[in-house]
Scaffold this motif. Structure first.
Motif, PDB file in Angstrom:
ATOM      1  N   LEU A 129     -25.777 -14.820   8.245  1.00  0.00           N
ATOM      2  CA  LEU A 129     -24.703 -15.714   7.799  1.00  0.00           C
ATOM      3  C   LEU A 129     -24.993 -16.433   6.496  1.00  0.00           C
ATOM      4  O   LEU A 129     -24.079 -16.987   5.868  1.00  0.00           O
ATOM      5  CB  LEU A 129     -24.397 -16.740   8.893  1.00  0.00           C
TER       6      LEU A 129
ATOM      7  N   TRP B 118     -18.561 -16.688  14.844  1.00  0.00           N
ATOM      8  CA  TRP B 118     -19.665 -15.726  14.840  1.00  0.00           C
ATOM      9  C   TRP B 118     -20.341 -15.733  16.202  1.00  0.00           C
ATOM     10  O   TRP B 118     -20.693 -16.787  16.735  1.00  0.00           O
ATOM     11  CB  TRP B 118     -20.685 -16.081  13.768  1.00  0.00           C
TER      12      TRP B 118
ATOM     13  N   GLY C 162     -21.655 -10.682   6.667  1.00  0.00           N
ATOM     14  CA  GLY C 162     -21.767 -11.851   7.530  1.00  0.00           C
ATOM     15  C   GLY C 162     -21.707 -13.165   6.777  1.00  0.00           C
ATOM     16  O   GLY C 162     -21.242 -14.170   7.314  1.00  0.00           O
TER      17      GLY C 162
ATOM     18  N   PHE D 258     -28.304 -16.054  13.741  1.00  0.00           N
ATOM     19  CA  PHE D 258     -27.201 -16.744  13.080  1.00  0.00           C
ATOM     20  C   PHE D 258     -27.568 -17.040  11.627  1.00  0.00           C
ATOM     21  O   PHE D 258     -26.770 -16.850  10.725  1.00  0.00           O
ATOM     22  CB  PHE D 258     -26.876 -18.063  13.810  1.00  0.00           C
TER      23      PHE D 258
END
Length: 266
Positions: free
Chosen positions: A188, A174, A198, A184
């Motif tokens: 995620l 990623w 994601g 992030f």
């Protein structure tokens, strides 16, 4: 021109034409969250068994930095990082990397010892670099006593089937469009972004969802308190096998070397 690590071994590439910087992305293994056998002791066992530092040294020739959690270490060099690291020593110490520790964690897993007889479906993109890294990771897991089947796949099929919640472990990467730890954490691990959004571990946790909602209502692009708390949870709960943040390598032309300031724009 940006280069993948495997091209660094090409004899036609001269070291003096290379420049490096710390990476803004993370390599990781998503652990399928909706499998009841993959509970917290199992996830801890995987993280303890795999030694990212050894893979970085032997396969990546030192061109990466092992990660503490799900974000590049470059984003832990700020006040956020210092605050997080100073307040979460206990959580970090739980991620001891040794085969003996991994075996003890595994024994506490709900499906032990039957999990030793199950074939673990480990997926990754089918290029040479991902295959090599995946084989190394699988080697550590086999030393733990797990049966691991490596499944190299085309990118489109890998992502499609991951969105369908297929595969036990998936080696992924990623790189956030915008810098910062929150870019992030949110996509995620948000329960709203499972699969192609994601969150490829299909992981969801109520206390994280509360943090996401609070952060999304904030005017800050990287709310420090929510970020620090989310990192604490993710380091404790290990929904991934945390691996490394690759350094970014660029091949520089002879003309570009005359203008060192251009490196800031790579």
């Amino acid at each position: 021109m940006r280069l993948p690590n495997f091209l660094l071994r090409n004899p036609n590439i001269r070291p003096e034409n290379l420049t490096f910087r710390k990476g803004g992305g993370v390599q990781y293994v998503a652990i399928r969250a909706e499998e009841h056998c993959f509970d917290l002791p199992f996830r801890k066992a995987l993280n303890a068994a795999v030694d990212p530092g050894l893979i970085v040294e032997k396969l990546l020739e030192g061109n990466a930095e092992p990660t503490i959690g799900p974000i590049p270490p470059i984003y832990l060099s700020s006040s956020l990082g210092r605050k997080f690291l100073s307040k979460n020593g206990e959580a970090l110490s739980e991620r001891e990397r040794s085969l003996d520790a991994a075996r003890e964690f595994l024994k506490d897993s709900v499906c032990y010892p039957k999990i030793l007889e199950r074939e673990i479906d480990f997926r990754m993109r089918g290029d040479d670099e991902n295959n090599a890294n995946g084989a190394a990771i699988a080697g550590f897991l086999k030393n733990l006593g797990l049966k691991v089947k490596i499944r190299p796949m085309e990118k489109a099929a890998l992502y499609k089937e991951n969105a369908e919640n297929k595969g036990d472990l998936t080696l992924l990467f990623w790189y956030a469009d915008l810098p910062g730890a929150w870019n992030f954490i949110d996509p995620l691990f948000s329960g709203k972004d499972k699969g192609n959004g994601g969150n490829r571990a299909h992981y969801e946790r109520a206390e994280l969802e509360t943090l996401f909602e609070r952060a999304r209502k904030s005017d800050s692009l990287d709310p420090e308190s929510e970020t620090s708390e989310a990192l604490r949870i993710l380091v404790r709960e290990v929904p991934w096998i945390y691996l490394w943040s690759p350094h970014e390598t660029f091949l520089i032309s002879e003309k570009a070397k005359l203008y060192p300031s251009l490196a800031d724009y790579l």
